[in-house]
Scaffold this motif. Structure first.
Motif, PDB file in Angstrom:
ATOM      1  N   ALA A 128       0.825  -1.213   0.000  1.00 31.29           N
ATOM      2  CA  ALA A 128       0.000   0.000   0.000  1.00 31.29           C
ATOM      3  C   ALA A 128       0.854   1.257   0.000  1.00 31.29           C
ATOM      4  CB  ALA A 128      -0.926  -0.014   1.209  1.00 31.29           C
ATOM      5  N   THR A 129       1.958   1.238   0.752  1.00 31.23           N
ATOM      6  CA  THR A 129       2.772   2.449   0.876  1.00 31.23           C
ATOM      7  C   THR A 129       3.870   2.532  -0.176  1.00 31.23           C
ATOM      8  OG1 THR A 129       4.228   1.305   2.447  1.00 31.23           O
ATOM      9  CG2 THR A 129       2.381   2.533   3.364  1.00 31.23           C
ATOM     10  N   LYS A 130       4.239   1.398  -0.788  1.00 31.80           N
ATOM     11  CA  LYS A 130       5.317   1.382  -1.775  1.00 31.80           C
ATOM     12  C   LYS A 130       6.600   1.980  -1.206  1.00 31.80           C
ATOM     13  CE  LYS A 130       3.019  -0.351  -5.308  1.00 31.80           C
ATOM     14  NZ  LYS A 130       3.353  -1.644  -5.913  1.00 31.80           N
ATOM     15  N   VAL A 131       6.875   1.678   0.056  1.00 28.20           N
ATOM     16  CA  VAL A 131       8.074   2.191   0.715  1.00 28.20           C
ATOM     17  C   VAL A 131       8.962   1.016   1.105  1.00 28.20           C
ATOM     18  CG1 VAL A 131       8.981   3.409   2.734  1.00 28.20           C
ATOM     19  CG2 VAL A 131       6.935   4.266   1.587  1.00 28.20           C
ATOM     20  N   PHE A 132      10.241   1.127   0.759  1.00 26.91           N
ATOM     21  CA  PHE A 132      11.242   0.151   1.165  1.00 26.91           C
ATOM     22  C   PHE A 132      12.146   0.839   2.181  1.00 26.91           C
ATOM     23  CE2 PHE A 132      15.532  -1.618   0.758  1.00 26.91           C
ATOM     24  CZ  PHE A 132      15.287  -2.974   0.920  1.00 26.91           C
ATOM     25  N   ARG A 133      12.123   0.355   3.425  1.00 31.78           N
ATOM     26  CA  ARG A 133      12.912   0.966   4.494  1.00 31.78           C
ATOM     27  C   ARG A 133      14.118   0.082   4.779  1.00 31.78           C
ATOM     28  NH1 ARG A 133       7.512   1.662   6.213  1.00 31.78           N
ATOM     29  NH2 ARG A 133       6.917   3.868   6.361  1.00 31.78           N
ATOM     30  N   SER A 175      17.954   0.379  -7.744  1.00 27.67           N
ATOM     31  CA  SER A 175      17.563  -1.022  -7.913  1.00 27.67           C
ATOM     32  C   SER A 175      16.062  -1.232  -7.718  1.00 27.67           C
ATOM     33  CB  SER A 175      18.331  -1.915  -6.949  1.00 27.67           C
ATOM     34  OG  SER A 175      17.911  -1.727  -5.612  1.00 27.67           O
ATOM     35  N   LEU A 176      15.386  -0.250  -7.110  1.00 28.71           N
ATOM     36  CA  LEU A 176      13.936  -0.333  -6.870  1.00 28.71           C
ATOM     37  C   LEU A 176      13.277   0.934  -7.417  1.00 28.71           C
ATOM     38  CD1 LEU A 176      14.141  -1.584  -3.159  1.00 28.71           C
ATOM     39  CD2 LEU A 176      13.560  -2.985  -5.154  1.00 28.71           C
ATOM     40  N   PRO A 177      13.285   1.125  -8.729  1.00 29.90           N
ATOM     41  CA  PRO A 177      12.863   2.411  -9.313  1.00 29.90           C
ATOM     42  C   PRO A 177      11.400   2.757  -9.075  1.00 29.90           C
ATOM     43  CG  PRO A 177      13.158   0.747 -11.019  1.00 29.90           C
ATOM     44  CD  PRO A 177      13.696   0.159  -9.753  1.00 29.90           C
ATOM     45  N   ARG A 178      10.528   1.774  -8.851  1.00 27.53           N
ATOM     46  CA  ARG A 178       9.100   2.066  -8.671  1.00 27.53           C
ATOM     47  C   ARG A 178       8.692   2.104  -7.196  1.00 27.53           C
ATOM     48  NH1 ARG A 178       9.489  -1.275 -13.030  1.00 27.53           N
ATOM     49  NH2 ARG A 178       9.153  -3.155 -11.758  1.00 27.53           N
ATOM     50  N   THR A 179       9.703   2.129  -6.313  1.00 24.29           N
ATOM     51  CA  THR A 179       9.437   2.107  -4.876  1.00 24.29           C
ATOM     52  C   THR A 179      10.165   3.268  -4.210  1.00 24.29           C
ATOM     53  OG1 THR A 179       9.273  -0.306  -4.919  1.00 24.29           O
ATOM     54  CG2 THR A 179       9.627   0.712  -2.776  1.00 24.29           C
ATOM     55  N   GLU A 180       9.512   3.905  -3.247  1.00 26.49           N
ATOM     56  CA  GLU A 180      10.189   4.935  -2.463  1.00 26.49           C
ATOM     57  C   GLU A 180      11.130   4.263  -1.464  1.00 26.49           C
ATOM     58  OE1 GLU A 180       9.320   8.330   0.949  1.00 26.49           O
ATOM     59  OE2 GLU A 180       7.639   7.419  -0.127  1.00 26.49           O
ATOM     60  N   VAL A 181      12.388   4.634  -1.491  1.00 21.77           N
ATOM     61  CA  VAL A 181      13.381   4.065  -0.585  1.00 21.77           C
ATOM     62  C   VAL A 181      13.668   5.056   0.536  1.00 21.77           C
ATOM     63  CG1 VAL A 181      15.778   3.298  -0.341  1.00 21.77           C
ATOM     64  CG2 VAL A 181      14.446   2.607  -2.345  1.00 21.77           C
ATOM     65  N   GLN A 182      13.624   4.572   1.758  1.00 20.28           N
ATOM     66  CA  GLN A 182      14.006   5.351   2.925  1.00 20.28           C
ATOM     67  C   GLN A 182      15.088   4.586   3.672  1.00 20.28           C
ATOM     68  OE1 GLN A 182      10.450   5.942   5.238  1.00 20.28           O
ATOM     69  NE2 GLN A 182       9.467   7.239   3.697  1.00 20.28           N
TER      70      GLN A 182
END
Length: 321
Positions: free
Chosen positions: A88-93, A111-118
């Motif tokens: 749902a959040t499309k966040v990779f922490r 490496s994860l272009p369609r995901t927000e990375v934090q």
């Protein structure tokens, strides 16, 4: 009565803490209410799950058969919640220890272009706990021993070794030892030292190496809370410190130590939380990043190229560099 997820969680918590009263506190319900709920659960499964004693509760033979299945049900339900939240959040922490360079964030985002990375910097033990609880998607931690098995009912963790880092000596630039190709323990005993606080992850490794010094007790100027603090003392107080090469800063000199210890840099994640292709891409990204960072430490990178057998996980990067 049908067995529901909340019933499985009640049984799992009682089994974990080994006491009705402790489980009631853990679940924030009155003990009388929990006892009544457990009785209804036992009626539904056709027998007692626990035997009470003065020291707590222990599973019955029926409990020994059913509790692992109920625990697995809780684990899988928790994984569903984590996966749904991540989708749902499309966040990779991603957690990292000591400090997190912007280049690590950039590598993960690529490496994860369609995901927000934090990214987040926190202690290794806190990072492992955050992964287990689902707050972090994955983390890079030093030392496999920090990734201990969780209690029954907690999600299982998987790991991949990214690199095996040697422990070297850090001294001020221009120090007489800085030009040595490698040092023996006898070279180290007379130095003024910065050591690590006892609750720091590096302390047990440092303690093991210090046991190899000659009997003369080395002088310790300061106990540091992290690698960067230790490096500041090396630079400003004419001190020495043990460190992994990637834990040093560019304003100190690094010198290899003969017969040194090494520590594993480990990526950790919750079992089943990534597809096989995504997981392979993440591991490759972090290993590639590690090599890119090692290149910024000329003496260390040259050492890696000259000693590829010490870095089995990184052979493909060393051969093509």
């Amino acid at each position: 009565m049908n067995i529901e997820l909340r019933h499985a969680r009640i049984v799992t918590v009682i089994d974990q803490v080994g006491s009705i009263s402790k489980a009631a506190s853990e679940l924030s319900v009155p003990q009388s209410s929990l006892t009544a709920q457990l009785k209804r659960i036992e009626d539904a499964v056709g027998g007692r799950l626990f035997v009470r004693s003065s020291s707590g509760v222990v599973p019955t033979s029926l409990g020994e058969r059913l509790i692992p299945m109920l625990t697995e049900l809780v684990q899988r339900a928790d994984m569903v919640v984590v996966e749904a939240a991540a989708h749902a959040t499309k966040v990779f922490r991603f957690g990292n220890s000591e400090w997190t360079p912007p280049s690590l964030h950039s590598a993960l985002q690529s490496s994860l272009p369609r995901t927000e990375v934090q990214t987040e910097t926190l202690s290794p033990s806190a990072a492992v706990d955050a992964v287990r609880r689902g707050w972090l998607s994955a983390a890079l931690v030093p030392c496999m021993s920090l990734v201990e098995p969780g209690d029954r009912g907690e999600p299982a963790l998987d790991t991949a070794v990214i690199a095996r880092e040697p422990v070297w000596l850090a001294v001020p630039q221009g120090h007489p030892l800085s030009a040595e190709p490698a040092l023996e323990a006898c070279h180290l005993a007379s130095l003024n030292w910065v050591r690590y606080a006892q609750d720091h992850w590096f302390h047990p490794i440092e303690k093991l190496l210090f046991t190899r010094f000659p009997r003369t007790k080395p002088e310790v100027l300061h106990y540091a809370d992290g690698h960067h603090e230790a490096m500041n003392w090396v630079r400003d107080a004419n001190a020495a410190a043990l460190t992994t090469p990637t834990g040093a800063t560019s304003d100190v000199s690094l010198v290899p130590i003969s017969g040194t210890e090494s520590t594993e840099m480990v990526m950790v994640w919750r079992s089943g939380s990534f597809g096989r292709a995504t997981l392979a891409r993440l591991v490759e990204t972090v290993r590639s990043y590690y090599c890119a960072y090692a290149r910024t430490i000329p003496r260390y990178w040259a050492w890696m190229k000259d000693n590829p057998a010490d870095f089995p996980e990184l052979l493909r990067y060393l051969r093509t560099a």
